[in-house]
Write an enzyme that holds these catalytic residues in place. Sequence first.
Site, short mmCIF file in Angstrom:
data_model
loop_
_atom_site.label_atom_id
_atom_site.label_comp_id
_atom_site.label_asym_id
_atom_site.label_seq_id
_atom_site.Cartn_x
_atom_site.Cartn_y
_atom_site.Cartn_z
N GLY A 50 0.80 -1.22 0.00
CA GLY A 50 0.00 0.00 0.00
C GLY A 50 0.83 1.26 0.00
O GLY A 50 0.56 2.20 -0.76
N ASN A 79 -5.19 -7.03 -2.75
CA ASN A 79 -4.20 -5.94 -2.77
C ASN A 79 -4.60 -4.81 -3.71
O ASN A 79 -4.18 -3.66 -3.53
CB ASN A 79 -2.83 -6.46 -3.23
CG ASN A 79 -2.25 -7.54 -2.36
OD1 ASN A 79 -1.49 -8.38 -2.85
ND2 ASN A 79 -2.60 -7.57 -1.08
N LEU A 80 -5.38 -5.12 -4.74
CA LEU A 80 -5.62 -4.17 -5.83
C LEU A 80 -6.43 -2.96 -5.40
O LEU A 80 -6.45 -1.95 -6.11
CB LEU A 80 -6.31 -4.88 -6.99
CG LEU A 80 -5.57 -6.10 -7.55
CD1 LEU A 80 -6.33 -6.69 -8.73
CD2 LEU A 80 -4.14 -5.76 -7.95
N GLN A 81 -7.08 -3.03 -4.26
CA GLN A 81 -7.88 -1.90 -3.76
C GLN A 81 -7.00 -0.72 -3.36
O GLN A 81 -7.46 0.42 -3.29
CB GLN A 81 -8.73 -2.40 -2.58
CG GLN A 81 -9.30 -1.36 -1.66
CD GLN A 81 -8.53 -1.27 -0.33
OE1 GLN A 81 -7.45 -1.84 -0.19
NE2 GLN A 81 -9.09 -0.56 0.62
N ARG A 82 -5.71 -0.95 -3.14
CA ARG A 82 -4.84 0.12 -2.65
C ARG A 82 -3.41 0.06 -3.20
O ARG A 82 -2.73 1.08 -3.23
CB ARG A 82 -4.77 0.10 -1.12
CG ARG A 82 -4.12 -1.16 -0.58
CD ARG A 82 -4.46 -1.45 0.87
NE ARG A 82 -3.86 -2.70 1.32
CZ ARG A 82 -4.33 -3.91 1.02
NH1 ARG A 82 -5.42 -4.02 0.27
NH2 ARG A 82 -3.72 -4.99 1.46
N LYS A 95 5.38 -9.76 -6.16
CA LYS A 95 5.16 -8.32 -6.04
C LYS A 95 6.39 -7.53 -6.48
O LYS A 95 6.27 -6.46 -7.07
CB LYS A 95 4.82 -7.96 -4.59
CG LYS A 95 3.38 -8.19 -4.20
CD LYS A 95 3.10 -7.60 -2.81
CE LYS A 95 1.66 -7.83 -2.40
NZ LYS A 95 1.38 -7.27 -1.06
N ASP A 139 3.85 -3.14 7.63
CA ASP A 139 2.65 -3.02 8.48
C ASP A 139 2.73 -3.92 9.71
O ASP A 139 1.70 -4.28 10.28
CB ASP A 139 1.39 -3.34 7.69
CG ASP A 139 1.33 -4.80 7.23
OD1 ASP A 139 2.34 -5.51 7.38
OD2 ASP A 139 0.26 -5.23 6.74
N ASN A 140 3.94 -4.29 10.14
CA ASN A 140 4.05 -5.07 11.37
C ASN A 140 5.18 -4.53 12.23
O ASN A 140 6.18 -4.01 11.73
CB ASN A 140 4.25 -6.56 11.06
CG ASN A 140 5.60 -6.85 10.45
OD1 ASN A 140 6.60 -7.05 11.15
ND2 ASN A 140 5.66 -6.87 9.12
N CYS A 197 -3.51 -4.05 9.08
CA CYS A 197 -4.48 -3.65 8.05
C CYS A 197 -5.28 -4.86 7.58
O CYS A 197 -6.44 -4.73 7.21
CB CYS A 197 -3.76 -3.01 6.88
SG CYS A 197 -3.07 -1.38 7.26
N CYS A 344 -11.75 -16.78 14.58
CA CYS A 344 -11.74 -15.40 14.07
C CYS A 344 -11.34 -15.47 12.60
O CYS A 344 -11.73 -16.42 11.90
CB CYS A 344 -10.78 -14.53 14.88
SG CYS A 344 -9.05 -15.06 14.84
#
Length: 386
Positions: A50, A79-82, A95, A139-140, A197, A344
């Site tokens: 992202g 992934n393609l949303q952002r 990637k 993101d971690n 995320c 979950c």
Amino acid sequence: MSLPPLVEPAADLSIDEVRRYSRHLIIPDVGMDGQKRLKNAKVLAVGAGGLGSPVLMYLAAAGVGTLGIVEFDTVDESNLQRQIIHGASDVGRSKAESARDSIREINPLVDVRLHETRLDSDNVLEIFGQYDLIVDGTDNFATRYLVNDACVLLGKPYVWGSIYRFDGQVSVFWDEHGPNYRDLYPVPPPPGMVPSCAEGGVLGVLCATVGAIQATEAVKLITGIGETLLGRLMVYDALEMTFRTITVRKDPEGEPITGLIDYEAFCGVVSAEAQEAAAGSTITVDELKDMMDAGKDFELIDVREPNEYEIVSIPGATLIPKDEILSGRALAQLPNDKPIVLHCKTGVRSAEVLAAVKNAGFSDAVHVQGGVTAWATRIDKTLPTY
């Protein structure tokens, strides 16, 4: 904070480069000198997701001569949303390779170097040592502390960014000239407190705003123009459309960074209590399916949020969100006359809930490894994943 240029200028610009970067060249603060510095710069992006997407695309367009990419993942449809550096035809591809091909379309003059590996304590110093500047878009928390400590040990600056739902943060860290990440966050948050995320979601266009700020800071550091975010944390609220900055200072009592550590253990994925509770009380989705097929009497409880439950659910599951159980408000809803099975999305949140449920006296409770994601990929492939 104003800083001297990070990179020495290249010898010259070609006629093609002058044409390509003309809108930079006519800015007095950048000019030929600044563009030559960009040409001579070596920047490493940690992640091509992202934040890495806009960072890589804009730094390539800006004329950064060498761009490195640390990325071991493959492109997923979600992934393609952002992650705008990838397209529909890239789903399933590396990637790093997808990002490289997009960069070449933007600017074939850029030298793209791929590091298709998981960054860790064994390789980080060797990889980082090849670059002038690091841009962190991970993101971690484990990787964030790893990036920070490696940059401190190597004396390198880095631009950090973070996104979650509608909120973004950006700063510059350079231990030789100001604070590092540990001055802002001395220790990671308790396991399970801050969702990733993938667990909590992110507004796609938030990545563009935060990534563009990161790329801007990189350009400023390379060329030595403007006031960088070193010593300041920029906080962006997309819903309120507000930006504010918070002063960050070096911690005079902070522990010196003298080497790399076990960052997974330092940050933890789940708490020690959850790990202890899950030991011997974890079942697979195959075992859950066998229990259903055998007609066993048990209560299947989904501890995700209602909006996640709307996306996909395991048949027969009752929704009781994690916080309702951890606060004690929903304990009365749990049955005393049958076994409890918790799940979950992936098994992280259900492990935390399992510890609380066992402490409340439900000693025979178990949780499902892999959660609804594993159910959708192994048991019922007609269900969507997210």
